[in-house]
Design a protein around this motif. Structure first.
Motif, PDB file in Angstrom:
ATOM      1  N   ASP A   1      -4.679   1.999 -13.068  1.00 44.85           N
ATOM      2  CA  ASP A   1      -4.264   0.678 -12.577  1.00 44.85           C
ATOM      3  C   ASP A   1      -3.724   0.791 -11.154  1.00 44.85           C
ATOM      4  O   ASP A   1      -4.003  -0.057 -10.313  1.00 44.85           O
ATOM      5  N   ALA A   2      -2.956   1.839 -10.889  1.00 43.11           N
ATOM      6  CA  ALA A   2      -2.404   2.039  -9.548  1.00 43.11           C
ATOM      7  C   ALA A   2      -3.521   2.282  -8.536  1.00 43.11           C
ATOM      8  O   ALA A   2      -3.471   1.761  -7.416  1.00 43.11           O
ATOM      9  N   GLU A   3      -4.524   3.044  -8.927  1.00 49.39           N
ATOM     10  CA  GLU A   3      -5.646   3.301  -8.024  1.00 49.39           C
ATOM     11  C   GLU A   3      -6.429   2.016  -7.740  1.00 49.39           C
ATOM     12  O   GLU A   3      -6.806   1.747  -6.596  1.00 49.39           O
ATOM     13  N   ARG A   4      -6.649   1.206  -8.774  1.00 50.03           N
ATOM     14  CA  ARG A   4      -7.349  -0.074  -8.579  1.00 50.03           C
ATOM     15  C   ARG A   4      -6.537  -1.003  -7.680  1.00 50.03           C
ATOM     16  O   ARG A   4      -7.081  -1.690  -6.814  1.00 50.03           O
TER      17      ARG A   4
ATOM     18  N   LEU B   1      -5.640  -3.697  -2.487  1.00 51.41           N
ATOM     19  CA  LEU B   1      -4.756  -3.942  -1.357  1.00 51.41           C
ATOM     20  C   LEU B   1      -5.407  -3.524  -0.039  1.00 51.41           C
ATOM     21  O   LEU B   1      -5.278  -4.211   0.971  1.00 51.41           O
ATOM     22  N   ARG B   2      -6.113  -2.408  -0.044  1.00 50.70           N
ATOM     23  CA  ARG B   2      -6.790  -1.965   1.176  1.00 50.70           C
ATOM     24  C   ARG B   2      -7.901  -2.949   1.567  1.00 50.70           C
ATOM     25  O   ARG B   2      -8.117  -3.217   2.744  1.00 50.70           O
TER      26      ARG B   2
ATOM     27  N   VAL C   1       0.844  -1.201   0.000  1.00 52.37           N
ATOM     28  CA  VAL C   1       0.000   0.000   0.000  1.00 52.37           C
ATOM     29  C   VAL C   1       0.877   1.247   0.000  1.00 52.37           C
ATOM     30  O   VAL C   1       0.634   2.190  -0.753  1.00 52.37           O
ATOM     31  N   ILE C   2       1.913   1.245   0.824  1.00 52.03           N
ATOM     32  CA  ILE C   2       2.823   2.390   0.881  1.00 52.03           C
ATOM     33  C   ILE C   2       3.496   2.600  -0.470  1.00 52.03           C
ATOM     34  O   ILE C   2       3.612   3.730  -0.951  1.00 52.03           O
ATOM     35  N   GLU C   3       3.905   1.523  -1.105  1.00 51.05           N
ATOM     36  CA  GLU C   3       4.556   1.621  -2.412  1.00 51.05           C
ATOM     37  C   GLU C   3       3.616   2.238  -3.455  1.00 51.05           C
ATOM     38  O   GLU C   3       4.017   3.088  -4.242  1.00 51.05           O
TER      39      GLU C   3
END
Length: 80
Positions: free
Chosen positions: A47-50, A55-56, A22-24
């Motif tokens: 894609d990063a937002e998805r 992950l959350r 998540v941090i990455e």
């Protein structure tokens, strides 16, 4: 009934790994990349937002498992 120690260890390690992921994703700053021309993107910001959302959700699931089973209510028919 509590989970065996080995399972708790696994869940704790999984939580650490997911938190690191998540941090990455947060450091990748997808909102900033979206402002760049598409040719300059190193990754697709959507894609990063998805990935962050997924992950959350996984992190929430791990935390729920670490908290242990919840008491069964009248709506729970015992099927899983």
């Amino acid at each position: 009934m509590s989970a065996p120690s080995g399972e708790n260890d696994f869940l704790h390690e999984l939580q650490i790994e997911v938190e690191a992921e998540v941090i990455e994703v947060e450091w990748s700053r997808p909102e900033e990349a979206a402002g760049l021309p598409v040719a300059d993107w190193l990754f697709d910001p959507s894609d990063a937002e998805r990935e962050e959302i997924a992950l959350r959700g996984l992190l929430d699931a791990v935390e729920a498992l670490e908290d242990g089973p919840r008491p069964r209510g009248p709506a729970d028919d015992g099927r899983r």
